[in-house]
Design a protein around this motif. Structure first.
Motif, short mmCIF file in Angstrom:
data_model
loop_
_atom_site.label_atom_id
_atom_site.label_comp_id
_atom_site.label_asym_id
_atom_site.label_seq_id
_atom_site.Cartn_x
_atom_site.Cartn_y
_atom_site.Cartn_z
N GLY A 168 0.79 -1.22 0.00
CA GLY A 168 0.00 0.00 0.00
C GLY A 168 0.82 1.28 0.00
N TYR A 169 2.11 1.18 -0.28
CA TYR A 169 2.99 2.36 -0.37
C TYR A 169 3.70 2.35 -1.73
N VAL A 170 3.89 3.55 -2.27
CA VAL A 170 4.60 3.69 -3.54
C VAL A 170 6.03 4.11 -3.26
N THR A 171 6.93 3.74 -4.17
CA THR A 171 8.35 4.06 -3.97
C THR A 171 8.80 5.26 -4.79
N THR A 172 7.84 6.05 -5.29
CA THR A 172 8.18 7.29 -5.98
C THR A 172 8.12 8.45 -4.97
N ARG A 179 -1.29 8.64 -3.18
CA ARG A 179 -1.13 7.46 -2.34
C ARG A 179 0.05 7.65 -1.38
N PRO A 180 0.08 6.89 -0.28
CA PRO A 180 1.19 7.02 0.68
C PRO A 180 2.53 6.68 0.02
N LYS A 181 3.57 7.41 0.42
CA LYS A 181 4.91 7.19 -0.10
C LYS A 181 5.78 6.56 1.00
N VAL A 182 6.79 5.82 0.57
CA VAL A 182 7.67 5.17 1.54
C VAL A 182 8.42 6.22 2.37
N THR A 183 8.67 7.38 1.81
CA THR A 183 9.37 8.42 2.57
C THR A 183 8.50 8.96 3.70
N ASP A 184 7.18 8.74 3.63
CA ASP A 184 6.31 9.17 4.73
C ASP A 184 6.62 8.40 6.01
N LEU A 185 7.13 7.18 5.86
CA LEU A 185 7.45 6.36 7.03
C LEU A 185 8.68 6.88 7.78
N LEU A 186 9.47 7.77 7.13
CA LEU A 186 10.66 8.33 7.76
C LEU A 186 10.47 9.78 8.17
N GLU A 187 9.36 10.36 7.81
CA GLU A 187 9.15 11.79 8.04
C GLU A 187 9.25 12.12 9.53
N GLY A 188 10.03 13.15 9.82
CA GLY A 188 10.21 13.58 11.20
C GLY A 188 11.25 12.78 11.95
N ARG A 193 17.29 14.41 3.22
CA ARG A 193 16.35 13.97 2.20
C ARG A 193 16.88 12.69 1.55
N VAL A 194 16.19 11.60 1.76
CA VAL A 194 16.61 10.33 1.18
C VAL A 194 15.58 9.89 0.15
N TYR A 195 15.99 8.96 -0.70
CA TYR A 195 15.10 8.47 -1.76
C TYR A 195 15.37 6.99 -1.95
N PRO A 196 14.39 6.25 -2.47
CA PRO A 196 14.55 4.80 -2.61
C PRO A 196 15.48 4.45 -3.77
N GLY A 313 16.42 -9.75 7.16
CA GLY A 313 16.42 -10.32 8.51
C GLY A 313 15.04 -10.27 9.15
N ASP A 314 15.01 -9.92 10.45
CA ASP A 314 13.75 -9.90 11.20
C ASP A 314 13.21 -8.49 11.40
N LEU A 315 13.59 -7.57 10.52
CA LEU A 315 13.09 -6.20 10.63
C LEU A 315 11.57 -6.20 10.41
N PRO A 316 10.79 -5.65 11.37
CA PRO A 316 9.32 -5.68 11.24
C PRO A 316 8.84 -4.87 10.03
N VAL A 317 7.68 -5.22 9.52
CA VAL A 317 7.08 -4.51 8.40
C VAL A 317 6.78 -3.07 8.81
N GLY A 318 7.15 -2.13 7.95
CA GLY A 318 6.93 -0.72 8.22
C GLY A 318 8.01 -0.06 9.05
N GLN A 319 9.01 -0.83 9.50
CA GLN A 319 10.09 -0.27 10.32
C GLN A 319 11.36 -0.11 9.48
N TRP A 320 12.28 0.69 9.99
CA TRP A 320 13.54 0.93 9.30
C TRP A 320 14.68 0.97 10.32
N ARG A 321 15.89 0.88 9.81
CA ARG A 321 17.07 1.01 10.65
C ARG A 321 18.23 1.52 9.81
N PRO A 322 19.20 2.22 10.41
CA PRO A 322 20.38 2.65 9.67
C PRO A 322 21.30 1.47 9.39
#
Length: 353
Positions: A168-172, A179-188, A193-196, A313-322
């Motif tokens: 349900g997220y676009v990578t543009t 529609r929701p963008k993947v960068t919205d998950l990192l906002e704040g 400024r990162v991009y996929p 790995g075991d990174l949960p859906v919707g989560q990120w890490r450096p």
């Protein structure tokens, strides 16, 4: 027959000089050999030598006389043709115009491909004017470039983030449908400024790399590097050995045949479904889904688990890490690039306070 009358004024057998051909002329020494002067007469050896010396002296005098006027000398020796010393250029003359998308990628706005999307969407201005031409040339540091009204500053600190993209997220970076963008998950959470890097379909989950390192992004996506990606696909029905072999050898799609894939059956729930691991290095639009559709099996669920040396790995859906320093170095190696300095993982993704 009567003899032909002779022409008056020239004795028979004499040449133009009045002397009989092949014999000494009257009044000249009988013992001195003579040579033709080229003008119809003859000259002795002494005379021939004298004339040759005079002609050489005449040529030398002409060369000296014409040297001052630049005549008769090689072009390289002419004063006006001499190589000029390089002039020092002013700072303005030393500025080099580059393509707008290249400057944007280097500044960390987006990859070159995503920068082109921003330009074509009318979200970029140069010196206050909206620019939509991809061939636009700008000079970094002189021209005022803005993206969505935000000035383009100095290159940002390099950031490397791994995200487990949900469905349900676009990578543009811009979606006309809102529609929701993947960068919205990192906002704040991520200041830069990162991009996929690459894309995942709207309905596909899994590993997605986001960064502002344009060189790394281009290297990983370049077809020549053949960076492999692993997908776990749950398909409707159970493909037989013949169909799996087609995937391994390459499938003929409407945009050309695919490269050979690494295929492994992980689970079979006959006759309803099967879970298959597919490893490829290409990145065409909806390629995995189209490959399975070509052998008669619909993809029910699709997830990407690896990108080159990266593993979700075991990174949960919707989560990120450096990423760690070792992971960044491994990506550089996979992209065929040299890492200028050891990245600091602690600063790979800076949170806003």
């Amino acid at each position: 027959m009567a003899d032909k009358p002779r022409k008056p004024g020239r004795p028979q057998g004499e040449g133009p000089g009045g002397a009989r051909r092949g014999r000494p002329a009257a009044g000249r020494g009988q013992g001195a050999p003579r040579f033709s002067t080229g003008g119809g007469g003859f000259a002795s050896v002494d005379e021939q030598l004298r004339m040759s010396l005079e002609r050489g002296a005449l040529r030398r005098r002409r060369a000296r006389r014409h040297a001052g006027a630049g005549v008769g000398v090689p072009k390289a020796a002419k004063p006006e043709k001499r190589a000029r010393q390089p002039q020092r250029l002013s700072p303005a003359e030393m500025e080099v115009a580059e393509r707008l998308q290249k400057v944007m990628a280097r500044a960390g706005v987006a990859s070159r491909r995503h920068s082109e999307e921003l330009i074509q969407a009318g979200r970029v201005t140069v010196n206050g004017r909206v620019v939509t031409e991809l061939g636009t040339k700008v000079v970094a540091g002189r021209d005022i470039i803005e993206v969505d009204g935000r000035p383009l500053g100095q290159p940002e600190e390099k950031v490397y983030v791994m995200l487990n993209k949900p469905k349900g997220y676009v990578t543009t970076l811009f979606d006309p449908q809102g529609r929701p963008k993947v960068t919205d998950l990192l906002e704040g959470q991520v200041a830069e400024r990162v991009y996929p890097v690459g894309r995942l379909d709207y309905d596909t989950e899994g590993l997605l790399l986001l960064t502002n390192d344009g060189d790394l992004a281009n290297g990983l996506m370049h077809p020549a590097r053949k960076v492999k990606k692993t997908y776990i696909a749950k398909v409707r029905g159970v493909p037989g050995p013949a169909k799996l072999k087609k995937l391994q050898e390459g499938i003929e799609l409407e945009d050309g045949p695919t490269a050979p894939a690494e295929v492994k059956v992980l689970e079979v729930r006959a006759p309803n479904s099967a879970t298959i691991s597919l490893r490829i290095h290409e990145g065409r639009n909806r390629q995995v889904r189209r490959m399975f559709a070509a052998i008669g099996h619909e993809v029910i669920h699709l997830k990407r688990t690896t990108l080159g040396p990266l593993n979700l790995g075991d990174l949960p859906v919707g989560q990120w890490r450096p990423l760690t320093s070792e992971e960044v170095a491994a990506l550089y190696k996979a992209a065929g690039l040299r890492l200028g300095g050891k990245p600091r993982a602690q600063r790979a993704a800076r949170r806003r306070s």
